[in-house]
Every structure is written in C-alpha cells, then in structure tokens.
Motif scaffolding. Structure first.
Motif, PDB file in Angstrom:
ATOM      1  N   GLU A   1      49.465  30.385  41.983  1.00 12.58           N
ATOM      2  CA  GLU A   1      48.148  30.980  41.730  1.00 12.58           C
ATOM      3  C   GLU A   1      48.196  31.852  40.481  1.00 12.58           C
ATOM      4  N   GLU A   2      49.262  32.614  40.385  1.00 12.25           N
ATOM      5  CA  GLU A   2      49.417  33.483  39.220  1.00 12.25           C
ATOM      6  C   GLU A   2      49.395  32.658  37.936  1.00 12.25           C
ATOM      7  N   GLN A   3      50.135  31.572  37.981  1.00 11.98           N
ATOM      8  CA  GLN A   3      50.225  30.692  36.820  1.00 11.98           C
ATOM      9  C   GLN A   3      48.846  30.133  36.455  1.00 11.98           C
ATOM     10  N   LEU A   4      48.141  29.715  37.489  1.00 10.72           N
ATOM     11  CA  LEU A   4      46.819  29.131  37.283  1.00 10.72           C
ATOM     12  C   LEU A   4      45.857  30.155  36.685  1.00 10.72           C
ATOM     13  N   ILE A   5      45.928  31.358  37.194  1.00 10.90           N
ATOM     14  CA  ILE A   5      45.063  32.420  36.674  1.00 10.90           C
ATOM     15  C   ILE A   5      45.350  32.652  35.199  1.00 10.90           C
ATOM     16  N   LEU A   6      46.601  32.679  34.887  1.00  8.80           N
ATOM     17  CA  LEU A   6      46.978  32.910  33.489  1.00  8.80           C
ATOM     18  C   LEU A   6      46.450  31.805  32.595  1.00  8.80           C
ATOM     19  N   ASP A   7      46.641  30.577  33.040  1.00  3.95           N
ATOM     20  CA  ASP A   7      46.167  29.435  32.249  1.00  3.95           C
ATOM     21  C   ASP A   7      44.654  29.494  32.068  1.00  3.95           C
ATOM     22  N   LEU A   8      43.980  29.705  33.184  1.00  3.19           N
ATOM     23  CA  LEU A   8      42.524  29.669  33.137  1.00  3.19           C
ATOM     24  C   LEU A   8      41.949  30.842  32.357  1.00  3.19           C
ATOM     25  N   HIS A   9      42.593  31.981  32.490  1.00  3.38           N
ATOM     26  CA  HIS A   9      42.100  33.128  31.741  1.00  3.38           C
ATOM     27  C   HIS A   9      42.290  32.910  30.255  1.00  3.38           C
ATOM     28  N   ALA A  10      43.384  32.259  29.909  1.00  2.00           N
ATOM     29  CA  ALA A  10      43.621  31.959  28.496  1.00  2.00           C
ATOM     30  C   ALA A  10      42.535  31.032  27.964  1.00  2.00           C
TER      31      ALA A  10
ATOM     32  N   TRP B   1      39.299  30.553  29.515  1.00  3.81           N
ATOM     33  CA  TRP B   1      37.924  31.010  29.726  1.00  3.81           C
ATOM     34  C   TRP B   1      37.703  32.499  29.502  1.00  3.81           C
ATOM     35  N   GLY B   2      38.743  33.251  29.355  1.00  5.56           N
ATOM     36  CA  GLY B   2      38.544  34.685  29.233  1.00  5.56           C
ATOM     37  C   GLY B   2      38.119  35.293  30.556  1.00  5.56           C
ATOM     38  N   ASN B   3      37.254  36.292  30.501  1.00  3.69           N
ATOM     39  CA  ASN B   3      36.899  37.040  31.713  1.00  3.69           C
ATOM     40  C   ASN B   3      35.834  36.373  32.572  1.00  3.69           C
ATOM     41  N   ARG B   4      35.838  35.072  32.596  1.00  2.00           N
ATOM     42  CA  ARG B   4      34.851  34.395  33.462  1.00  2.00           C
ATOM     43  C   ARG B   4      35.452  34.251  34.856  1.00  2.00           C
TER      44      ARG B   4
ATOM     45  N   SER C   1      34.369  34.347  37.916  1.00  2.00           N
ATOM     46  CA  SER C   1      33.820  33.469  38.950  1.00  2.00           C
ATOM     47  C   SER C   1      34.245  32.029  38.710  1.00  2.00           C
ATOM     48  N   SER C   2      34.307  31.624  37.440  1.00  2.00           N
ATOM     49  CA  SER C   2      34.752  30.265  37.125  1.00  2.00           C
ATOM     50  C   SER C   2      36.209  30.088  37.519  1.00  2.00           C
ATOM     51  N   ILE C   3      36.994  31.090  37.201  1.00  2.00           N
ATOM     52  CA  ILE C   3      38.413  31.038  37.540  1.00  2.00           C
ATOM     53  C   ILE C   3      38.579  30.980  39.057  1.00  2.00           C
ATOM     54  N   ALA C   4      37.785  31.784  39.745  1.00  2.00           N
ATOM     55  CA  ALA C   4      37.886  31.842  41.211  1.00  2.00           C
ATOM     56  C   ALA C   4      37.584  30.490  41.850  1.00  2.00           C
ATOM     57  N   ARG C   5      36.713  29.720  41.232  1.00  2.00           N
ATOM     58  CA  ARG C   5      36.369  28.419  41.798  1.00  2.00           C
ATOM     59  C   ARG C   5      37.548  27.455  41.781  1.00  2.00           C
ATOM     60  N   ARG C   6      38.480  27.731  40.893  1.00  2.00           N
ATOM     61  CA  ARG C   6      39.669  26.876  40.828  1.00  2.00           C
ATOM     62  C   ARG C   6      40.737  27.332  41.803  1.00  2.00           C
ATOM     63  N   LEU C   7      40.522  28.464  42.410  1.00  2.00           N
ATOM     64  CA  LEU C   7      41.502  29.002  43.356  1.00  2.00           C
ATOM     65  C   LEU C   7      40.858  29.164  44.727  1.00  2.00           C
ATOM     66  N   PRO C   8      40.903  28.134  45.534  1.00  2.00           N
ATOM     67  CA  PRO C   8      40.255  28.198  46.844  1.00  2.00           C
ATOM     68  C   PRO C   8      40.765  29.380  47.662  1.00  2.00           C
ATOM     69  N   GLY C   9      39.837  30.104  48.229  1.00  2.00           N
ATOM     70  CA  GLY C   9      40.233  31.226  49.076  1.00  2.00           C
ATOM     71  C   GLY C   9      40.401  32.536  48.332  1.00  2.00           C
ATOM     72  N   ARG C  10      40.293  32.476  47.024  1.00  2.00           N
ATOM     73  CA  ARG C  10      40.387  33.711  46.248  1.00  2.00           C
ATOM     74  C   ARG C  10      39.024  34.028  45.645  1.00  2.00           C
ATOM     75  N   THR C  11      38.705  35.290  45.573  1.00  2.00           N
ATOM     76  CA  THR C  11      37.402  35.684  45.050  1.00  2.00           C
ATOM     77  C   THR C  11      37.521  36.162  43.604  1.00  2.00           C
TER      78      THR C  11
ATOM     79  N   GLU D   1      38.924  39.605  43.514  1.00  2.00           N
ATOM     80  CA  GLU D   1      40.362  39.656  43.741  1.00  2.00           C
ATOM     81  C   GLU D   1      41.120  39.302  42.464  1.00  2.00           C
ATOM     82  N   ILE D   2      40.660  38.269  41.817  1.00  2.00           N
ATOM     83  CA  ILE D   2      41.319  37.800  40.600  1.00  2.00           C
ATOM     84  C   ILE D   2      41.170  38.821  39.477  1.00  2.00           C
ATOM     85  N   LYS D   3      39.979  39.362  39.405  1.00  2.00           N
ATOM     86  CA  LYS D   3      39.700  40.395  38.406  1.00  2.00           C
ATOM     87  C   LYS D   3      40.642  41.590  38.590  1.00  2.00           C
TER      88      LYS D   3
END
Length: 213
Positions: A72-81, A83-86, A88-98, A101-103
């Motif tokens: 999950e950490e890896q995915l967040i890093l990739d996606l943030h790189a 999409w930036g601070n989006r 909600s978009s990032i959260a949609r790629r991580l089922p069960g995470r809001t 939470e990600i923010k």
DNA sequence: AAGGATTACAACCGCAGAGGA
DNA sequence: TTCCTCTGCGGTTGTAATCCT
C-alpha cells in the motif's frame, strides 16, 4: 432562526460508541445518502456532514484499520507521484483505505522521510551532488521524497519541471508494462468504483452503496 | 518515573460542483 | 435561469498515544 439555534447546539468532537451504533443503524436503514436527513432522524446532535465523515472514515464496513502494508505504501507513493494531492483518487486505488487516512499517512510519513533525506544530504553533500542524485532516482520512495523536499518549517511542493520529469519516469514504467492510464484499474486489479466496497452485511444487500441517484 | 517531544489519527472547516426545485 | 441543498474534496487543527531524555 431555529436552524441557527440548532447549529449552535450541534455536538462536535470525538464520537462515542453509542453515537457510532446509532449512526450505523440509521445508515443501514436509509442508505448512504441524505446525510442531513439521517442526522436529524437519528437524533444524533451532529451535522449531516459530520455523520457522513464518521461513516466514510471509520464505520464503513469495507474499511481496513491499522497500519499500511508495504504494498500500500508503495502504491501511495507511485500514485502521489502521478496525481499529487488528489487523495480521493488515490484512495480509490486502495480498497478499504480512505482519502483522509492516506492524506494523514502521507503527511506524517513522507514528511519524516523528506526530512531524513534532507539531513543526510546536508551532512554529506554539496549543492552540485543534489541535482545528480535527483536524476538517478529509481525507487518510488526516492522519487516521492525528492518531490517533497522541504523548506525550513514548511512543506514545499515540487516544481512543475520536477513533476513532469517524474511523470515521465512513471509513464515509462507503465508503458514498459504495456498499459495505459485507462488500463490502470486492471493492472491494479481493483474493481470499478461502484463495487469498490462490497458489503458483506446482508442488511445492506437490498440497498447497497451508491444506490442513491 | 516524569515530563516534554513526536507521531498517528480523528474530526472540522471552507470551498466548489452537481442536481433539483 | 437562479437559488438552494447536498455531496465530495483537500487543507488544517486537535488530541490521544507513544517515544525519548
């Protein structure tokens, strides 16, 4: 007038167990819509907004609680790189995470990483080596932390040049896998939005999330 | 053991967009 | 077309828990 008085009496702050039970009951009864209505009929002295937030960030049956996994950490890093601070978009790629939470996770963890990295550089390099180390970044963690470099005291976003550079890196990686942005869902094996959170609870089978509208 | 510093997380706020009356 | 309500999003703040000295 009465509404103003009501607003003034609205409860704020942490939710009690009793409030959670009450909210849970009424959301299951009426569905995840009309939060103002739910707030009213439930007798909770909360705003609809507050009820919605509590449900989405804490009570929702599909939520995972606890620490992020390394994937999950890896995915967040990739996606943030990408999409930036989006969040909600990032959260949609991580089922069960809001998004919340990600923010929060990003703010605490990445800030720390960025700071550590910065300290290392200050102690071991001169200015010229900084730019060369940037160009040799290969891991998402490095990319993310480099993009999150801080000025003293404040968090600083990446420059647009940096963003486009890093996007190119990620783009190349995805293309290497033979997939486009539209294929991302498949790549990540994430179900489409509507079915992101599947209720196991039979009480919801007739209604379900996203039914409203 | 105590107290200050840091981290993790919950919750609130303000704003914007969508949709209905 | 305009106004109003609801919903969703991102930023920010508050606080409990944990760590460190």
């Amino acid at each position: 007038m009465a509404a103003v008085a009501d607003q003034a009496q609205m409860r704020k702050g942490p939710w009690t167990e009793q409030e959670d039970v009450q909210l849970d009951f009424y959301v299951r009864l009426f569905g995840e819509r009309r939060w103002d209505f739910i707030a009213k009929v439930s007798g909770l002295n909360r705003t609809g907004k507050s009820c919605r937030l509590r449900w989405l960030n804490y009570l929702h049956p599909g939520l995972k609680h606890g620490r992020m996994t390394s994937q999950e950490e890896q995915l967040i890093l990739d996606l943030h790189a990408t999409w930036g601070n989006r969040w909600s978009s990032i959260a949609r790629r991580l089922p069960g995470r809001t998004d919340n939470e990600i923010k929060n996770y990003w703010r605490t963890h990445m800030r720390k990483k960025a700071q550590e990295k910065r300290n290392m550089r200050v102690s071991s390099t001169d200015a010229s080596s900084i730019s060369s180390s940037q160009s040799s970044l290969t891991e998402p963690m490095e990319i993310a932390t480099s993009m999150f470099e801080e000025e003293d005291g404040g968090v600083m976003g990446p420059s647009m040049d940096q963003i486009w550079n890093e996007l190119a890196v990620l783009d190349a990686r995805f293309n290497h896998e033979g997939c486009e942005e539209e294929d991302f869902d498949q790549l990540m094996q994430i179900p489409p939005m509507g079915s992101l959170w599947n209720y196991s609870d039979t009480a919801l089978e007739t209604g379900g999330p996203g039914k409203g509208h």
